[in-house]
Design an enzyme around this catalytic site. Structure first.
Site, mmCIF file in Angstrom:
data_model
loop_
_atom_site.group_PDB
_atom_site.id
_atom_site.type_symbol
_atom_site.label_atom_id
_atom_site.label_comp_id
_atom_site.label_asym_id
_atom_site.label_seq_id
_atom_site.Cartn_x
_atom_site.Cartn_y
_atom_site.Cartn_z
ATOM 1 N N GLU A 91 41.929 29.154 49.355
ATOM 2 C CA GLU A 91 42.347 30.466 48.884
ATOM 3 C C GLU A 91 41.265 31.096 47.998
ATOM 4 O O GLU A 91 40.533 30.396 47.294
ATOM 5 C CB GLU A 91 43.650 30.351 48.090
ATOM 6 C CG GLU A 91 44.805 29.975 48.978
ATOM 7 C CD GLU A 91 46.144 29.961 48.263
ATOM 8 O OE1 GLU A 91 47.150 30.247 48.908
ATOM 9 O OE2 GLU A 91 46.200 29.653 47.056
ATOM 10 N N CYS A 104 37.232 35.424 42.788
ATOM 11 C CA CYS A 104 37.385 34.059 42.293
ATOM 12 C C CYS A 104 37.331 33.141 43.505
ATOM 13 O O CYS A 104 38.232 33.169 44.352
ATOM 14 C CB CYS A 104 38.722 33.956 41.553
ATOM 15 S SG CYS A 104 39.076 32.302 40.962
ATOM 16 N N CYS A 111 41.555 19.234 44.917
ATOM 17 C CA CYS A 111 40.709 18.806 43.795
ATOM 18 C C CYS A 111 41.039 17.373 43.417
ATOM 19 O O CYS A 111 42.176 16.935 43.521
ATOM 20 C CB CYS A 111 40.947 19.733 42.605
ATOM 21 S SG CYS A 111 39.833 19.392 41.221
ATOM 22 N N CYS A 115 44.361 17.645 36.997
ATOM 23 C CA CYS A 115 44.857 18.260 35.750
ATOM 24 C C CYS A 115 46.358 18.520 35.877
ATOM 25 O O CYS A 115 46.822 19.031 36.909
ATOM 26 C CB CYS A 115 44.106 19.546 35.443
ATOM 27 S SG CYS A 115 42.329 19.271 35.281
ATOM 28 N N CYS A 118 47.945 22.100 36.970
ATOM 29 C CA CYS A 118 47.281 22.866 38.032
ATOM 30 C C CYS A 118 47.825 22.532 39.417
ATOM 31 O O CYS A 118 47.900 21.366 39.803
ATOM 32 C CB CYS A 118 45.784 22.561 37.969
ATOM 33 S SG CYS A 118 44.860 23.234 39.345
ATOM 34 N N CYS A 329 45.584 31.968 37.432
ATOM 35 C CA CYS A 329 44.923 30.743 37.045
ATOM 36 C C CYS A 329 45.822 29.515 37.197
ATOM 37 O O CYS A 329 46.929 29.481 36.677
ATOM 38 C CB CYS A 329 44.494 30.894 35.588
ATOM 39 S SG CYS A 329 43.455 29.586 35.044
HETATM 40 FE FE1 SF4 Z 1 40.783 20.717 39.599
HETATM 41 FE FE2 SF4 Z 1 42.809 22.263 38.879
HETATM 42 FE FE3 SF4 Z 1 41.657 20.649 37.093
HETATM 43 FE FE4 SF4 Z 1 40.338 22.832 38.024
HETATM 44 S S1 SF4 Z 1 42.215 22.817 36.783
HETATM 45 S S2 SF4 Z 1 39.523 20.758 37.747
HETATM 46 S S3 SF4 Z 1 41.088 22.875 40.159
HETATM 47 S S4 SF4 Z 1 42.801 20.005 38.931
#
Ligand code: SF4
Length: 341
Positions: A91, A104, A111, A115, A118, A329
């Site tokens: 995306e 963006c 990923c 985190c 996220c 975000c």
């Molecule tokens: Fe990965 Fe999301 Fe952490 Fe960014 S915020 S490093 S995309 S897990």
């Protein structure tokens, strides 16, 4: 499958044309068609002879992909879905403002960093994007001519895909490439130290470090990579770097109600960042399912910002954009689409 020409540096294009028996200068012509005239097929490269175009077409294609779909937010933010060679999707968010048109872009499918807050992290890691796939987002959004800023803040940790990311910045900023100013490019990272060093040495783009908490244990709860790259080491490293000229360092700080928004956090942030010319971008957390973190009110975000300012820190509040289409975000994710696909 034919090899894509889009995403190749001038040197790589030179190697290709020489191998195919074309004159060396054709590489510059191809780069101009791809990155400045933004054509989508080899047939459109009309200053190459028809024979040479046919020769190239046997092994190569431009490798460009149109967006498969677009969702538009009530605030004008648009979210595009692009296919990538691995069969997955990514995306890209286009964020229009009065004098600024920001794209963006994503650098990975999902990923690895995990985190807590996220959606991309929840998706897990499904592969790296190539340089061409990173830049395809830039040329294939209909707004490509209007873009004033490019931020590497979409899906993935950019500095976990450093080779493709650095090459993409090279092509974006080179005179033979897009000739886009590095001052209008920002790369975000959670603080992968070896790649950060490389990025600072090899590019002139701005750096944004995801901070989110000045306390080790709390940051590790939010961002497991804190254990490998503690924020104190990351900040020590950026303090030693010579931030000459117009290059900027900023810190992203997502505010979670009752967790990282206390006066003690302000005090510790001021201590950690003491002596560093930087900006803290405050972002209000957007709740995601299954995670017991909470959004602060707009007033609480403003209050935190005021406290930072009282300590002499420069702080701005990032207005939330595209929340209704999950483009804001931390909300980008192609998990559902992959399952159906
Ligand atoms: Fe990965 Fe999301 Fe952490 Fe960014 S915020 S490093 S995309 S897990």
């Amino acid at each position: 499958m034919k090899e894509p020409l889009f995403g190749k540096t001038l040197t790589a294009l030179q190697e290709i044309v020489l191998a195919e028996g074309l004159p060396r200068y054709s590489a510059g012509q191809i780069a101009q068609w791809l990155y400045q005239k933004k054509v989508r097929t080899i047939d459109e490269m009309t200053n190459l002879s028809k024979t040479n175009r046919e020769k190239l077409k046997k092994k190569y294609s431009t490798g460009l992909h149109e967006a498969l779909s677009m969702q538009e937010s009530a605030d004008g933010t648009k979210k595009y879905l692009f296919p990538v060679a691995s069969g997955h999707f990514i995306e890209t968010a286009y964020i229009p403002e009065k004098n600024r048109h920001t794209l963006c872009i994503s650098t990975q499918v999902g990923c690895k960093m995990g985190c807590l807050f996220c959606m991309t992290g929840k998706q897990g890691f499904h592969g790296q994007l190539s340089t061409g796939e990173i830049l395809n987002q830039v040329v294939s959004v209909p707004e490509n001519e209007q873009l004033t800023n490019i931020v590497y803040m979409g899906m993935g940790e950019p500095l976990d895909n450093p080779e493709a990311v650095l090459k993409s910045i090279d092509i974006l900023t080179a005179p033979w490439g897009f000739a886009f100013s590095p001052r209008r490019i920002t790369v975000s990272t959670i603080g992968i130290l070896p790649a950060m060093k490389d990025f600072l040495e090899k590019s002139q783009a701005h750096l944004a470090v995801s901070l989110h908490s000045p306390f080790d244990e709390e940051r590790a709860y939010l961002m497991p990579m804190q254990k490998k790259y503690p924020i104190s080491r990351v900040i020590d490293f950026v303090k030693k770097y010579d931030w000459h000229g117009q290059r900027r360092i900023s810190f992203e700080y997502i505010l979670f109600k009752g967790l990282n928004d206390t006066p003690a956090h302000v005090k510790e942030l001021a201590r950690l960042l003491n002596g560093l010319k930087c900006r803290i971008n405050l972002i209000r957390y957007h709740a995601i399912p299954g995670v017991s973190l909470h959004s602060p009110s707009v007033h609480e975000v403003e209050q935190f910002s005021e406290r930072l300012k009282a300590k002499g820190l420069i702080s701005t509040i990032r207005r939330s954009r595209g929340q209704d289409i999950a483009a804001a975000c931390g909300l980008l994710s192609t998990k559902e689409r992959e399952r159906k696909g």
